[in-house]
Write a protein that holds these residues in place. Structure first.
Motif, PDB file in Angstrom:
ATOM      1  N   ALA A 142       0.877  -2.012  -7.177  1.00 23.91           N
ATOM      2  CA  ALA A 142       0.961  -1.246  -5.927  1.00 23.91           C
ATOM      3  C   ALA A 142       0.763  -2.155  -4.720  1.00 23.91           C
ATOM      4  O   ALA A 142       1.428  -1.994  -3.689  1.00 23.91           O
ATOM      5  CB  ALA A 142      -0.076  -0.129  -5.927  1.00 23.91           C
ATOM      6  N   ARG A 143      -0.136  -3.122  -4.847  1.00 16.02           N
ATOM      7  CA  ARG A 143      -0.398  -4.025  -3.723  1.00 16.02           C
ATOM      8  C   ARG A 143       0.812  -4.901  -3.405  1.00 16.02           C
ATOM      9  O   ARG A 143       0.953  -5.375  -2.271  1.00 16.02           O
ATOM     10  CB  ARG A 143      -1.627  -4.894  -4.006  1.00 16.02           C
ATOM     11  CG  ARG A 143      -2.936  -4.118  -3.949  1.00 16.02           C
ATOM     12  CD  ARG A 143      -4.114  -4.995  -4.306  1.00 16.02           C
ATOM     13  NE  ARG A 143      -4.334  -6.032  -3.315  1.00 16.02           N
ATOM     14  CZ  ARG A 143      -4.664  -7.284  -3.607  1.00 16.02           C
ATOM     15  NH1 ARG A 143      -4.791  -7.662  -4.873  1.00 16.02           N
ATOM     16  NH2 ARG A 143      -4.865  -8.154  -2.648  1.00 16.02           N
ATOM     17  N   GLY A 144       1.681  -5.106  -4.384  1.00 15.30           N
ATOM     18  CA  GLY A 144       2.907  -5.835  -4.102  1.00 15.30           C
ATOM     19  C   GLY A 144       3.707  -5.152  -3.005  1.00 15.30           C
ATOM     20  O   GLY A 144       4.295  -5.806  -2.133  1.00 15.30           O
ATOM     21  N   TYR A 145       3.700  -3.843  -3.035  1.00 17.29           N
ATOM     22  CA  TYR A 145       4.367  -3.052  -1.987  1.00 17.29           C
ATOM     23  C   TYR A 145       3.498  -2.961  -0.737  1.00 17.29           C
ATOM     24  O   TYR A 145       3.957  -3.198   0.386  1.00 17.29           O
ATOM     25  CB  TYR A 145       4.664  -1.652  -2.520  1.00 17.29           C
ATOM     26  CG  TYR A 145       5.157  -0.677  -1.472  1.00 17.29           C
ATOM     27  CD1 TYR A 145       6.500  -0.645  -1.098  1.00 17.29           C
ATOM     28  CD2 TYR A 145       4.281   0.218  -0.854  1.00 17.29           C
ATOM     29  CE1 TYR A 145       6.953   0.250  -0.133  1.00 17.29           C
ATOM     30  CE2 TYR A 145       4.724   1.109   0.107  1.00 17.29           C
ATOM     31  CZ  TYR A 145       6.059   1.128   0.463  1.00 17.29           C
ATOM     32  OH  TYR A 145       6.501   2.007   1.415  1.00 17.29           O
ATOM     33  N   LEU A 146       2.227  -2.638  -0.933  1.00 11.54           N
ATOM     34  CA  LEU A 146       1.346  -2.334   0.194  1.00 11.54           C
ATOM     35  C   LEU A 146       1.056  -3.541   1.077  1.00 11.54           C
ATOM     36  O   LEU A 146       0.958  -3.414   2.302  1.00 11.54           O
ATOM     37  CB  LEU A 146       0.034  -1.742  -0.330  1.00 11.54           C
ATOM     38  CG  LEU A 146       0.166  -0.368  -0.999  1.00 11.54           C
ATOM     39  CD1 LEU A 146      -1.092  -0.028  -1.778  1.00 11.54           C
ATOM     40  CD2 LEU A 146       0.462   0.712   0.039  1.00 11.54           C
ATOM     41  N   ILE A 147       0.914  -4.716   0.488  1.00 11.89           N
ATOM     42  CA  ILE A 147       0.620  -5.913   1.284  1.00 11.89           C
ATOM     43  C   ILE A 147       1.794  -6.245   2.202  1.00 11.89           C
ATOM     44  O   ILE A 147       1.615  -6.574   3.378  1.00 11.89           O
ATOM     45  CB  ILE A 147       0.266  -7.106   0.372  1.00 11.89           C
ATOM     46  CG1 ILE A 147      -1.100  -6.878  -0.288  1.00 11.89           C
ATOM     47  CG2 ILE A 147       0.252  -8.418   1.159  1.00 11.89           C
ATOM     48  CD1 ILE A 147      -1.458  -7.897  -1.359  1.00 11.89           C
ATOM     49  N   VAL A 148       3.002  -6.146   1.670  1.00  7.70           N
ATOM     50  CA  VAL A 148       4.184  -6.430   2.499  1.00  7.70           C
ATOM     51  C   VAL A 148       4.354  -5.355   3.567  1.00  7.70           C
ATOM     52  O   VAL A 148       4.669  -5.655   4.726  1.00  7.70           O
ATOM     53  CB  VAL A 148       5.447  -6.547   1.616  1.00  7.70           C
ATOM     54  CG1 VAL A 148       6.677  -6.813   2.480  1.00  7.70           C
ATOM     55  CG2 VAL A 148       5.283  -7.666   0.597  1.00  7.70           C
ATOM     56  N   LYS A 149       4.114  -4.102   3.186  1.00 10.48           N
ATOM     57  CA  LYS A 149       4.205  -3.007   4.162  1.00 10.48           C
ATOM     58  C   LYS A 149       3.161  -3.196   5.265  1.00 10.48           C
ATOM     59  O   LYS A 149       3.434  -2.966   6.455  1.00 10.48           O
ATOM     60  CB  LYS A 149       3.984  -1.670   3.445  1.00 10.48           C
ATOM     61  CG  LYS A 149       4.150  -0.425   4.322  1.00 10.48           C
ATOM     62  CD  LYS A 149       5.595  -0.180   4.681  1.00 10.48           C
ATOM     63  CE  LYS A 149       5.779   1.101   5.503  1.00 10.48           C
ATOM     64  NZ  LYS A 149       5.582   2.324   4.679  1.00 10.48           N
ATOM     65  N   ALA A 150       1.964  -3.634   4.887  1.00 14.81           N
ATOM     66  CA  ALA A 150       0.912  -3.888   5.874  1.00 14.81           C
ATOM     67  C   ALA A 150       1.313  -5.029   6.808  1.00 14.81           C
ATOM     68  O   ALA A 150       1.065  -4.973   8.019  1.00 14.81           O
ATOM     69  CB  ALA A 150      -0.400  -4.220   5.169  1.00 14.81           C
ATOM     70  N   ALA A 151       1.919  -6.064   6.245  1.00 15.68           N
ATOM     71  CA  ALA A 151       2.375  -7.194   7.069  1.00 15.68           C
ATOM     72  C   ALA A 151       3.372  -6.724   8.115  1.00 15.68           C
ATOM     73  O   ALA A 151       3.335  -7.149   9.279  1.00 15.68           O
ATOM     74  CB  ALA A 151       2.997  -8.265   6.177  1.00 15.68           C
ATOM     75  N   LYS A 152       4.259  -5.837   7.704  1.00 15.55           N
ATOM     76  CA  LYS A 152       5.244  -5.269   8.635  1.00 15.55           C
ATOM     77  C   LYS A 152       4.532  -4.484   9.738  1.00 15.55           C
ATOM     78  O   LYS A 152       4.869  -4.601  10.922  1.00 15.55           O
ATOM     79  CB  LYS A 152       6.191  -4.353   7.863  1.00 15.55           C
ATOM     80  CG  LYS A 152       7.247  -3.660   8.713  1.00 15.55           C
ATOM     81  CD  LYS A 152       8.463  -4.515   8.891  1.00 15.55           C
ATOM     82  CE  LYS A 152       9.600  -3.719   9.520  1.00 15.55           C
ATOM     83  NZ  LYS A 152      10.812  -4.541   9.715  1.00 15.55           N
ATOM     84  N   LYS A 153       3.536  -3.690   9.345  1.00  9.80           N
ATOM     85  CA  LYS A 153       2.768  -2.912  10.329  1.00  9.80           C
ATOM     86  C   LYS A 153       2.059  -3.822  11.329  1.00  9.80           C
ATOM     87  O   LYS A 153       1.927  -3.492  12.507  1.00  9.80           O
ATOM     88  CB  LYS A 153       1.714  -2.048   9.619  1.00  9.80           C
ATOM     89  CG  LYS A 153       2.230  -0.766   9.002  1.00  9.80           C
ATOM     90  CD  LYS A 153       1.043   0.069   8.518  1.00  9.80           C
ATOM     91  CE  LYS A 153       1.467   1.427   8.015  1.00  9.80           C
ATOM     92  NZ  LYS A 153       0.298   2.276   7.669  1.00  9.80           N
ATOM     93  N   MET A 154       1.595  -4.964  10.844  1.00  7.36           N
ATOM     94  CA  MET A 154       0.849  -5.885  11.700  1.00  7.36           C
ATOM     95  C   MET A 154       1.754  -6.653  12.662  1.00  7.36           C
ATOM     96  O   MET A 154       1.273  -7.225  13.640  1.00  7.36           O
ATOM     97  CB  MET A 154       0.050  -6.862  10.827  1.00  7.36           C
ATOM     98  CG  MET A 154      -1.106  -6.201  10.078  1.00  7.36           C
ATOM     99  SD  MET A 154      -1.831  -7.242   8.764  1.00  7.36           S
ATOM    100  CE  MET A 154      -2.624  -8.524   9.739  1.00  7.36           C
TER     101      MET A 154
END
Length: 393
Positions: A142-154
């Motif tokens: 799940a973090r494979g998706y969430l970390i990249v999504k968080a990077a986009k948010k940042m």
């Protein structure tokens, strides 16, 4: 932050009591301060909470050798020896290093009544799942998706994955990398693969860290400052954080996130004895330093150390299992225990599903919300990970 600090103090104060002469004992096994400090501190905190069996309390804490790979039989023997205590009802491996499977098999043969829990397993997921009653691990899929999504948010529009062949031979790390690549593509971000020196190779930790220190400025020059970096190895994290704080770029969280993972060494942060193990205080000190360096909003972490909290939360959970008859694999009960010890943070997760699509009922992958220093929580635990990413091998 002050609210969370007060909540933490009030909660911890309420915990440090235990029943005299309890009817059962809990064994907890961790690394030493040199090998896995957060695991050790978590186990020590659990022991303080419920008392040491040596002093009439509930917990027996042992540490495995630093060279556990070379001294595997010693590690196995230490774990198995806990079952010699007739009052022993549960054994928790805060970090289930190699040898845990064999130790659990031997215990199971002699004492099938003992509940066996493996956290952060180093051995094959299917094999440890068969040997243990409960397995918990950070949710690398799940973090494979969430970390990249968080990077986009940042604010990032590029994502760099830094690793090496040895790490990518591990199933969950390889799957996470593939999920990250697919997520980046779906979010319109450029995904960049970098193979860095392995710290256990001939170059050693010093050489591996020097490579990162030298290359980050080059990468920023080539790709621009709107790039997020992720490294699969702890040794790479510290120099990565140092350069990002100085030169630019984004860092969502470490492979095993914690305010103490990389930040103290990278930013020259020292913790007092009063601060050690006090995660709200630790987080505030790290956050203040990051903000002072002008990196607010660009660097993140989990607010609480996973292995530290796992030692305490799994101890709390197993008490509910023994005393209240709860199912050891009750996911809601497990998450309730994690949330109980991490005021302000949220947890989520799911069952581990192997590469063949088989869901493991006793194996849970967990993750904590990302905390962006100088900004706050990103509410990533509220994000629903699309099902397609769990099918990526």
């Amino acid at each position: 932050m002050k609210k969370y600090l007060l909540m933490f103090f009030m909660f911890v104060f309420s915990l440090f009591s235990f029943a005299a002469n309890p009817d059962y004992h809990i064994g907890v096994v961790s690394g030493t301060v040199s090998q896995s400090e957060d695991s050790l501190r978590g186990a020590e905190t659990l022991t303080k909470m419920y008392g040491s069996t040596e002093n009439g309390g509930m917990v027996t804490h042992v540490t495995y050798p630093d060279n556990f790979m070379q001294e595997m039989e010693t590690t196995i023997s230490q774990i198995v020896a806990l079952a010699d205590d007739p009052k022993m009802k549960a054994i928790i491996l805060v970090e289930a290093v190699p040898g845990t499977v064999e130790a659990f098999r031997r215990i199971r043969a002699a004492r099938p009544d003992i509940i066996l829990i493996a956290n952060s397993p180093h051995e094959d997921p299917d094999i440890i799942g068969e040997a243990a009653d409960l397995v918990t691990n950070p949710d690398n899929v799940a973090r494979g998706y969430l970390i990249v999504k968080a990077a986009k948010k940042m604010g990032a529009d590029k994502f760099m994955h830094i690793s090496f062949p040895r790490h990518l031979s591990y199933e969950l790390l390889s799957r996470r990398r593939n999920v990250m690549a697919e997520t980046a593509k779906d979010l319109g971000m450029e995904f960049i693969d970098v193979s860095a020196p392995d710290p256990v190779s001939d170059v050693g930790v010093a050489g591996a860290q020097q490579y990162i220190l030298e290359q980050v400025p080059n990468w920023l020059k080539k790709y621009g400052n709107n790039i997020a970096f992720f490294a699969t190895n702890d040794a790479h994290t510290e120099p990565l954080l140092k350069r990002i704080s100085e030169d630019g770029g984004y860092f969502v969280e470490a492979d095993l996130p914690s305010p103490t993972m990389g930040y103290p060494g990278a930013l020259g942060i020292k913790f007092t004895e009063d601060e050690k193990g006090n995660w709200p205080k630790i987080l505030k000190k790290v956050e203040d330093t990051v903000v002072a360096k002008g990196a607010a909003g660009r660097m993140g972490t989990w607010a609480y150390s996973y292995n530290f909290i796992s030692a305490i939360a799994l101890g709390d959970h197993v008490r509910k299992v023994i005393e209240n008859g709860e199912d050891v694999t009750d996911f809601d009960s497990i998450v309730e225990s994690y949330n109980k010890f991490t005021p302000g943070a949220k947890w989520s997760g799911s069952n581990y599903t192997d590469v063949n699509g088989v869901e493991k009922d006793n194996f849970y992958l967990l993750y904590q919300d990302t905390y962006v220093l100088g900004k706050g929580y990103l509410n990533m635990t509220d994000e629903k990970v699309p099902e397609k990413y769990f099918k990526i091998k």
